[in-house]
Design an enzyme around this catalytic site. Structure first.
Site, PDB file in Angstrom:
ATOM      1  N   GLU A   4       0.868  -1.183   0.000  1.00  0.00           N
ATOM      2  CA  GLU A   4       0.000   0.000   0.000  1.00  0.00           C
ATOM      3  C   GLU A   4       0.900   1.226   0.000  1.00  0.00           C
ATOM      4  OE1 GLU A   4      -2.713   0.064   3.305  1.00  0.00           O
ATOM      5  OE2 GLU A   4      -2.895  -2.113   3.330  1.00  0.00           O
ATOM      6  N   LYS A  23       2.239   4.651   1.608  1.00  0.00           N
ATOM      7  CA  LYS A  23       2.375   5.258   2.941  1.00  0.00           C
ATOM      8  C   LYS A  23       2.039   6.732   2.795  1.00  0.00           C
ATOM      9  CE  LYS A  23       5.339   5.448   6.999  1.00  0.00           C
ATOM     10  NZ  LYS A  23       4.809   6.746   7.444  1.00  0.00           N
ATOM     11  N   ARG A  26      -1.509   9.119  11.311  1.00  0.00           N
ATOM     12  CA  ARG A  26      -2.138   7.831  11.589  1.00  0.00           C
ATOM     13  C   ARG A  26      -3.133   7.994  12.732  1.00  0.00           C
ATOM     14  NH1 ARG A  26       0.144   2.541  12.214  1.00  0.00           N
ATOM     15  NH2 ARG A  26      -1.577   1.062  12.539  1.00  0.00           N
ATOM     16  N   ARG A  43      -2.108   7.830  17.172  1.00  0.00           N
ATOM     17  CA  ARG A  43      -1.431   6.535  17.353  1.00  0.00           C
ATOM     18  C   ARG A  43      -0.872   6.374  18.757  1.00  0.00           C
ATOM     19  NH1 ARG A  43       4.224   6.411  14.172  1.00  0.00           N
ATOM     20  NH2 ARG A  43       4.880   5.270  16.007  1.00  0.00           N
ATOM     21  N   GLU A 101      -5.450   6.792   7.849  1.00  0.00           N
ATOM     22  CA  GLU A 101      -4.604   7.981   7.766  1.00  0.00           C
ATOM     23  C   GLU A 101      -5.484   9.214   7.644  1.00  0.00           C
ATOM     24  OE1 GLU A 101      -0.369   9.148   7.496  1.00  0.00           O
ATOM     25  OE2 GLU A 101      -1.410   7.276   7.930  1.00  0.00           O
ATOM     26  N   LYS A 107       7.843  -0.506   6.653  1.00  0.00           N
ATOM     27  CA  LYS A 107       7.661   0.793   6.004  1.00  0.00           C
ATOM     28  C   LYS A 107       8.911   1.088   5.178  1.00  0.00           C
ATOM     29  CE  LYS A 107       8.981   3.300  10.240  1.00  0.00           C
ATOM     30  NZ  LYS A 107       8.575   4.337  11.215  1.00  0.00           N
TER      31      LYS A 107
END
Length: 535
Positions: free
Chosen positions: A228, A230, A235, A250, A275, A398
């Site tokens: 996906e 980023k 977040r 987060r 997000e 990530k």
């Protein structure tokens, strides 16, 4: 428990640098202090206390009745913190009242019940019987913002460590129990049942990703992973159901008040992970600087809602109608998310698309082009991975784009907060540009307060004090002689900044004491990076 005891805790937290040492202080506090005071202190450290009748303006007006206003203004400029200034400058009464200092619970109960018109007099009575440390603790307690280097997350971790419980278990009931958390403490001490949040919109510890580095890339079985984008936002976790609606960061901070349009759209019974972005018509994502306009606001006006409309791009489904889905594989949760979204169609939300790929080389090429699209990079998630709190190795990666860098000149320095309140740790840096008269001038392009080591901070603080040109309260202008290598994630045009550009997450990579300031980068070089990223 008296307020001076709480003041001692705050002082020790402030001047204790290590995380483990702070945890030890808090654990000892929970083990030795009685209810309800230990819960009040916990709520204060976690930022969960709110008093409608006590604000910073009340403290400012109160001290103005006891201290010469010019002396107060000069003192505030020098100290840089209102609470600390008042604590130090508050005059001793001619005869100290023969009363004990107030307890923490007494302060809280009084401020909750006392009419607003009577609060200043009661505050003055308390300030008269306290010493400087107690006064600082009182003011910080009632106005918020302790800044002692102990976050809400650290407080929850200390509570979990003290009780021998996983921090995830504590977090899942934390927001379902109001201060002073008596049922929570009873459960943690084995004296009562685990508080049941039922359908309350409590925070669940998020699953985080490991950075993908060269050794990990070589060993990666790409066929086991899903990809996906980023996205360059914040977040968040959106929890909604019969018990209410909340939007969590987060780290478990309640962001609901700053994004009322998202809360209004949460007409469902589920917990979703996604997000937070500013989204234009058609789902186009605005730069992060637009989202920054919305963050940390208590009140959001109609113009802000219209000019910077927020949206939520969804990654994962954690709960659906009370069913916990976190133990399911990612592929199954993604299928459930898509089905749930098709049925619910919540406004201001969409799904983060998955990226089809056949090789890591193909993903690498997509990552390299992410900057031009205003995207941070890629996320890789194992298809069979459950949703595990924390940062487990090998399940989520990530793969961020490489940072950009500039050599900039230090222009201004400001003292920090908390344990850095006496150290110049926040830096404004600039680049050269033509001054319109045949010469060159420095123009500020950003601020940084991270990236350096403790030893470098000591060196920087000494250098700043020895090379100061002018002082403006807590800020010093310094000689334009020290070059800093600054790395940052992105740059974009900004009409709010004198330079016309804003940097995303700037931090100091190294000190360039070897490089003359005249050889630092020019603003046109930074603007060229910006234009190249838009190609």
């Amino acid at each position: 428990m008296s307020l001076p005891a709480f003041a001692e805790l705050l002082e020790r937290l402030l001047f204790t640098p290590g995380r483990n040492a702070k945890l030890a202080l808090l654990k000892r506090w929970f083990a030795t202090q009685p209810d309800p005071d230990r819960g009040v202190a916990l709520a204060a450290i976690a930022g969960e206390l709110r008093f409608s009748t006590a604000k910073p303006s009340l403290v400012r007006d109160l001290v103005a009745t006891r201290v010469d206003p010019v002396l107060l203004a000069w003192s505030h400029d020098y100290v840089g913190d209102l609470a600390e200034t008042v604590a130090l400058i508050w005059p001793e009464p001619p005869a100290r009242p023969n009363r004990p200092p107030p307890d923490l619970s007494e302060v809280v109960e009084t401020l909750e019940l006392l009419p607003k018109s009577e609060v200043p007099a009661r505050m003055a009575e308390w300030l008269d019987v306290l010493d400087a440390g107690g006064r600082l603790a009182l003011i910080k307690l009632v106005t918020g913002g302790l800044r002692v280097g102990a976050s809400a997350r650290l407080a929850r971790q200390a509570l979990a460590d003290w009780a021998g419980q996983p921090v995830e278990e504590v977090e899942e009931v934390w927001h379902g129990v109001p201060p002073p958390y008596l049922p929570l403490f009873r459960w943690l001490e084995g004296k009562g049942p685990r508080p049941d949040p039922r359908d309350a919109p409590v925070f669940r510890s998020p699953m985080l990703a490991q950075p993908l580095e060269a050794p990990d890339i070589a060993a990666l079985d790409h066929a086991a992973f899903r990809a996906e984008w980023k996205w360059d936002g914040v977040r968040v976790q959106a929890a909604a159901g019969p018990g209410g609606r909340r939007l969590w960061s987060r780290t478990g901070e309640d962001m609901s008040g700053a994004f009322p349009e998202i809360l209004e759209a949460m007409d469902f019974h589920a917990v979703v992970d996604g997000e937070l972005l500013v989204m234009r018509e058609g789902g186009a994502v605005a730069p992060f600087a637009d989202l920054q306009q919305r963050l940390n606001r208590k009140v959001v006006g109609p113009k802000m809602l219209k000019d910077h409309p927020a949206g939520l791009r969804l990654y994962d489904l954690l709960f659906e109608n009370g069913e916990d889905l976190r133990a399911l594989p990612f592929d199954t949760r993604r299928e459930r998310l898509e089905g749930w979204f098709a049925r619910t169609r919540p406004e201001r939300m969409d799904l983060s698309p998955q990226i089809a790929f056949v090789s890591l080389d193909q993903l690498g090429a997509l990552r390299d082009g992410a900057r031009a699209a205003g995207i941070e990079g890629l996320m890789l998630k194992r298809g069979d991975a459950p949703y595990v709190a924390g940062r487990p190795k090998g399940l989520w990666w990530k793969w961020k784009r490489a940072p950009l860098s500039i050599d900039a000149v230090l222009m201004y320095a400001q003292r920090g907060h908390g344990k850095r309140s006496s150290t110049y740790s926040d830096y404004t840096f600039g680049l050269w540009r033509p001054d319109g008269q045949g010469g060159e001038e420095l123009v500020p392009v950003g601020k940084a307060y991270s990236g350096y080591t403790d030893q470098e901070l000591v060196w920087l603080d000494r250098w700043i004090r020895n090379h100061t040109l002018s002082r403006f309260g807590p800020v010093r202008e310094v000689e334009k002689a020290l070059v800093l290598e600054i790395v940052f994630d992105a740059a974009q045009r900004s009409a709010r900044h004198k330079s016309g550009v804003a940097l995303r997450f700037p931090r100091i990579a190294r000190l360039r004491a070897d490089k003359p300031a005249a050889e630092a980068d020019r603003l046109e070089s930074l603007m060229a990076m910006l234009e190249k990223g838009r190609e």
